[in-house]
Design a protein around this motif. Structure first.
Motif, PDB file in Angstrom:
ATOM      1  N   GLY A   1      -0.235 -12.104  -2.506  1.00  0.00           N
ATOM      2  CA  GLY A   1       0.999 -11.396  -2.836  1.00  0.00           C
ATOM      3  C   GLY A   1       0.925  -9.902  -2.610  1.00  0.00           C
ATOM      4  O   GLY A   1       1.506  -9.127  -3.373  1.00  0.00           O
ATOM      5  N   GLU A   2       0.205  -9.492  -1.576  1.00  0.00           N
ATOM      6  CA  GLU A   2       0.067  -8.061  -1.292  1.00  0.00           C
ATOM      7  C   GLU A   2       0.211  -7.797   0.201  1.00  0.00           C
ATOM      8  O   GLU A   2      -0.092  -8.655   1.032  1.00  0.00           O
ATOM      9  N   PHE A   3       0.667  -6.592   0.517  1.00  0.00           N
ATOM     10  CA  PHE A   3       0.643  -6.089   1.888  1.00  0.00           C
ATOM     11  C   PHE A   3      -0.296  -4.887   1.898  1.00  0.00           C
ATOM     12  O   PHE A   3       0.018  -3.846   1.315  1.00  0.00           O
ATOM     13  N   ARG A   4      -1.452  -5.052   2.531  1.00  0.00           N
ATOM     14  CA  ARG A   4      -2.465  -4.002   2.569  1.00  0.00           C
ATOM     15  C   ARG A   4      -2.462  -3.341   3.954  1.00  0.00           C
ATOM     16  O   ARG A   4      -2.826  -3.966   4.949  1.00  0.00           O
ATOM     17  N   PHE A   5      -2.051  -2.091   3.988  1.00  0.00           N
ATOM     18  CA  PHE A   5      -2.004  -1.328   5.237  1.00  0.00           C
ATOM     19  C   PHE A   5      -3.250  -0.472   5.400  1.00  0.00           C
ATOM     20  O   PHE A   5      -3.862  -0.041   4.413  1.00  0.00           O
ATOM     21  N   CYS A   6      -3.588  -0.196   6.637  1.00  0.00           N
ATOM     22  CA  CYS A   6      -4.593   0.824   6.941  1.00  0.00           C
ATOM     23  C   CYS A   6      -4.396   1.301   8.366  1.00  0.00           C
ATOM     24  O   CYS A   6      -3.753   0.633   9.182  1.00  0.00           O
ATOM     25  N   TRP A   7      -4.919   2.472   8.643  1.00  0.00           N
ATOM     26  CA  TRP A   7      -5.019   2.988  10.010  1.00  0.00           C
ATOM     27  C   TRP A   7      -6.457   2.808  10.484  1.00  0.00           C
ATOM     28  O   TRP A   7      -7.394   3.111   9.742  1.00  0.00           O
ATOM     29  N   VAL A   8      -6.624   2.324  11.696  1.00  0.00           N
ATOM     30  CA  VAL A   8      -7.939   2.338  12.335  1.00  0.00           C
ATOM     31  C   VAL A   8      -7.899   3.467  13.350  1.00  0.00           C
ATOM     32  O   VAL A   8      -7.023   3.508  14.224  1.00  0.00           O
ATOM     33  N   VAL A   9      -8.816   4.426  13.206  1.00  0.00           N
ATOM     34  CA  VAL A   9      -8.784   5.653  13.997  1.00  0.00           C
ATOM     35  C   VAL A   9     -10.101   5.836  14.749  1.00  0.00           C
ATOM     36  O   VAL A   9     -11.050   5.083  14.563  1.00  0.00           O
ATOM     37  N   ASP A  10     -10.118   6.863  15.585  1.00  0.00           N
ATOM     38  CA  ASP A  10     -11.337   7.244  16.329  1.00  0.00           C
ATOM     39  C   ASP A  10     -11.853   6.104  17.201  1.00  0.00           C
ATOM     40  O   ASP A  10     -13.039   5.779  17.201  1.00  0.00           O
TER      41      ASP A  10
ATOM     42  N   THR B   1       0.839  -1.194   0.000  1.00  0.00           N
ATOM     43  CA  THR B   1       0.000   0.000   0.000  1.00  0.00           C
ATOM     44  C   THR B   1       0.874   1.243   0.000  1.00  0.00           C
ATOM     45  O   THR B   1       1.791   1.370   0.813  1.00  0.00           O
ATOM     46  N   ALA B   2       0.593   2.157  -0.902  1.00  0.00           N
ATOM     47  CA  ALA B   2       1.344   3.406  -0.973  1.00  0.00           C
ATOM     48  C   ALA B   2       0.789   4.408   0.026  1.00  0.00           C
ATOM     49  O   ALA B   2      -0.419   4.494   0.235  1.00  0.00           O
ATOM     50  N   ALA B   3       1.691   5.164   0.656  1.00  0.00           N
ATOM     51  CA  ALA B   3       1.255   6.224   1.572  1.00  0.00           C
ATOM     52  C   ALA B   3       0.556   7.328   0.768  1.00  0.00           C
ATOM     53  O   ALA B   3       0.924   7.574  -0.387  1.00  0.00           O
ATOM     54  N   PRO B   4      -0.434   7.980   1.344  1.00  0.00           N
ATOM     55  CA  PRO B   4      -0.965   7.771   2.690  1.00  0.00           C
ATOM     56  C   PRO B   4      -1.859   6.532   2.763  1.00  0.00           C
ATOM     57  O   PRO B   4      -2.635   6.270   1.842  1.00  0.00           O
ATOM     58  N   PHE B   5      -1.734   5.790   3.864  1.00  0.00           N
ATOM     59  CA  PHE B   5      -2.538   4.588   4.043  1.00  0.00           C
ATOM     60  C   PHE B   5      -3.997   4.970   4.306  1.00  0.00           C
ATOM     61  O   PHE B   5      -4.268   6.029   4.885  1.00  0.00           O
ATOM     62  N   PRO B   6      -4.935   4.109   3.918  1.00  0.00           N
ATOM     63  CA  PRO B   6      -6.353   4.398   4.202  1.00  0.00           C
ATOM     64  C   PRO B   6      -6.603   4.581   5.694  1.00  0.00           C
ATOM     65  O   PRO B   6      -5.988   3.903   6.525  1.00  0.00           O
ATOM     66  N   ARG B   7      -7.500   5.512   6.021  1.00  0.00           N
ATOM     67  CA  ARG B   7      -7.946   5.725   7.403  1.00  0.00           C
ATOM     68  C   ARG B   7      -9.360   5.165   7.531  1.00  0.00           C
ATOM     69  O   ARG B   7     -10.236   5.531   6.747  1.00  0.00           O
ATOM     70  N   ILE B   8      -9.572   4.306   8.516  1.00  0.00           N
ATOM     71  CA  ILE B   8     -10.889   3.703   8.721  1.00  0.00           C
ATOM     72  C   ILE B   8     -11.307   3.959  10.159  1.00  0.00           C
ATOM     73  O   ILE B   8     -10.579   3.606  11.092  1.00  0.00           O
ATOM     74  N   ARG B   9     -12.454   4.579  10.340  1.00  0.00           N
ATOM     75  CA  ARG B   9     -12.955   4.812  11.695  1.00  0.00           C
ATOM     76  C   ARG B   9     -13.240   3.470  12.375  1.00  0.00           C
ATOM     77  O   ARG B   9     -13.717   2.524  11.742  1.00  0.00           O
ATOM     78  N   TYR B  10     -12.972   3.400  13.656  1.00  0.00           N
ATOM     79  CA  TYR B  10     -13.198   2.163  14.414  1.00  0.00           C
ATOM     80  C   TYR B  10     -14.617   1.651  14.212  1.00  0.00           C
ATOM     81  O   TYR B  10     -14.823   0.452  13.935  1.00  0.00           O
TER      82      TYR B  10
END
Length: 599
Positions: free
Chosen positions: A427-436, A271-280
């Motif tokens: 064959g992928e590394f999928r990043f995300c942020w879990v926020v809030d 995953t290219a920056a910026p990583f997806p932001r997902i609300r909790y």
């Protein structure tokens, strides 16, 4: 010539043909082919084929030596015959004709094999870890770990961070997991604790005026093991920053993680920056998890309205009885057959559930198929299909009740459906942020407000209004989120982090809402509070787990495969015999008496 080696076992090539060289290493494998004895000699760097003829004075001794014996071999480099070249080996174009040999250390019969790496009982592997580490896959994982740590360190320094070390002997923490305690000889009856994390120290470094801190930090927690959590100790990329917002923290660590995964991911997409932001709240409702695996494309949706007042009385009755009841739909593209739906239903029962309701759609058939479709009718079935973007040949599964009680199972069902149908990306590394993340939650057992996660996170709420809250405004309190975030990769939580609560009045109020009086907070966290009273900058950070990063890059499912000397599931070191008993003299010096175990 050097006493032990002129070359390593991984560097000889056709350019060395005709040269006299010396190699040292372990006898990896022996093969007797028509009177010629072939020795695969292995060291840290690779493997070289060596050959001895019956006329060699060392032939008989080599025949008798066990594998894993350490030898020094001297001889002439020869080119292999064209039909015998091993293209999978760096040294596969040449071999060493043995002229001289010295046995450095003879091996006894092995308790586990090194060659071929068959599956072996874990207790044997850990007791003889020094042998286990000779095996190619594990050896490669540990080398990978070293390279990853070097890369992390370099990338953090390039981002303007400075490396500082924090204490290993510290005070016991009143919150979090159990501490490992260390008795003090100089202060009888008192104990140090090994740090669960450098949390307070790194925040104090910010208070002390340092701007960007990091370290590859050892952490110690007396907690049970699981596949993605090593018992006893682990390492994390610990970092903290001053005068930053949440987005500043993300912007600092994203290129570090992206770069490391691209560097060691062997061509896998990152995953290219910026990583997806997902609300909790969205992560829970969409993926059934606060650590969603985004390689799985399935997204759940609420379809409560299509069951309210419907002919499917099981769900309709639940909705009518309790307004908090919801029905969630789990799409299953390509799963439109009774056989697949029955398989998923049987799986759910195996998970301790009564079953898993479903609808599936067949070509040329009005509405959907299955008992639920029959009861709710074609109009509602088609509305569900349309909402989820499904078509003929697809299916949909349903869970109902209080979301807080069923969301984890719904998440498991989502993953099961994707795995069975082969929908998850490979064959992928999928990043995300879990926020809030929610700041508070209701504790039904104790009938009180509790912290949901980290009590030291800054609430995402107007500070003046926050100071005016009282414990009776439960609805408002439960709606408050915190500046707290997790970074997730392929469904694995790499770390939690937060913008810290650096204001004493806000911190005292945060604990007051959770039922802790000022005196309790001053007693337990007085050191931190006092530091904040002398001018503390806004600050935040995180601490991605090094072990978990390497586990993902090595494509293994257990942390013990990327740690050189791990403990077993019972937190024992079978190789060194720890934990072990100590002498009465040692106990006397510490002023400790061992109590009889409770029966």
């Amino acid at each position: 010539m050097h006493a032990y080696r002129s070359h390593t076992c991984g560097e000889l090539s056709l350019g060395d043909v005709g040269a006299t060289v010396r190699l040292s290493g372990w006898i990896h494998r022996k093969r007797d082919h028509g009177g010629l004895l072939f020795i695969d000699l292995r060291d840290h760097h690779g493997l070289t084929q060596c050959v001895a003829t019956p006329s060699s004075p060392h032939f008989a001794r080599l025949e008798r030596l066990r594998v894993e014996t350490v030898v020094t071999l001297t001889g002439e480099v020869l080119a292999r015959e064209p039909g015998t070249v091993n293209a999978n080996l760096a040294t596969g174009a040449v071999e060493l004709k043995i002229v001289d040999m010295t046995v450095q250390s003879e091996a006894e019969e092995l308790p586990l094999p090194v060659f071929a790496e068959p599956d072996y009982p874990e207790d044997i592997r850990l007791k003889y870890r020094f042998l286990d580490l000779r095996r190619e896959t594990l050896h490669r994982n540990i080398v990978l770990r070293s390279a990853v740590i070097s890369s992390l360190r370099r990338r953090m320094i390039d981002q303007g961070f400075q490396e500082f070390q924090t204490p290993i002997l510290t005070a016991s923490s009143p919150e979090g997991a159990r501490d490992f305690l260390v008795p003090s000889r100089m202060h009888p009856g008192k104990f140090y604790a090994l740090p669960q994390a450098p949390q307070q120290f790194k925040q104090l470094l910010m208070v002390a005026g340092f701007d960007r801190y990091f370290q590859i930090a050892p952490c110690f927690r007396d907690e049970d093991a699981r596949a993605d959590r090593s018992p006893g100790e682990f390492y994390q990329l610990d970092f903290e920053m001053s005068f930053v917002t949440q987005e500043d923290v993300f912007a600092a660590i994203e290129p570090v993680l992206q770069g490391v995964f691209e560097e060691f991911g062997q061509g896998r997409t990152v995953t290219a920056a910026p990583f997806p932001r997902i609300r909790y709240a969205d992560a829970i409702r969409t993926y059934g998890s606060d650590k969603p695996d985004l390689r799985n494309p399935l997204r759940m949706q609420a379809v409560t309205d299509q069951f309210a007042g419907s002919g499917f009385k099981v769900f309709a009755g639940m909705i009518e009885k309790d307004p908090k009841v919801e029905v969630w739909a789990i799409p299953a593209p390509g799963g439109g057959s009774r056989a697949f739906c029955d398989k998923m239903n049987a799986w759910a029962q195996g998970e301790g559930q009564p079953g898993l309701g479903y609808i599936f759609w067949r070509e040329g058939e009005e509405g959907g198929a299955g008992p639920i479709a029959k009861n709710i009718g074609p109009e509602r079935s088609d509305a569900i299909r349309s909402r989820l973007g499904l078509k003929s040949g697809d299916a949909c599964f349903f869970v109902a009740g209080s979301p807080g009680a069923f969301y984890k199972f719904a998440g498991l069902a989502r993953n099961k459906a994707a795995d069975e149908l082969g929908l998850s990306a490979k064959g992928e590394f999928r990043f995300c942020w879990v926020v809030d993340f929610p700041m508070y939650e209701w504790n039904e057992d104790e009938k009180k407000i509790d912290f949901s996660h980290n009590p030291f996170s800054m609430p995402n709420f107007d500070h003046d209004a926050f100071l005016k809250l009282d414990g009776t405004d439960r609805e408002t309190i439960e709606s408050i989120t915190a500046f707290q975030y997790d970074i997730v990769c392929n469904g694995v939580e790499l770390s939690s982090g937060a913008i810290r609560n650096h204001k004493p009045d806000i911190m005292l109020k945060a604990f007051e809402i959770a039922g802790y009086g000022k005196d309790v907070v001053e007693e337990k966290f007085g050191g931190m509070l006092n530091a904040f009273r002398y001018g503390a900058p806004p600050h935040g950070g995180s601490a991605p787990g090094v072990d978990r990063i390497v586990m993902l890059l090595a494509d293994v499912e257990n942390l013990r495969e990327v740690i050189a000397f791990p403990l077993n599931q019972q937190a024992q070191d079978l190789m060194m015999g720890a934990p072990g008993e100590v002498t009465d003299r040692q106990l006397k010096e510490l002023g400790i008496r061992i109590a009889a175990p409770r029966k």
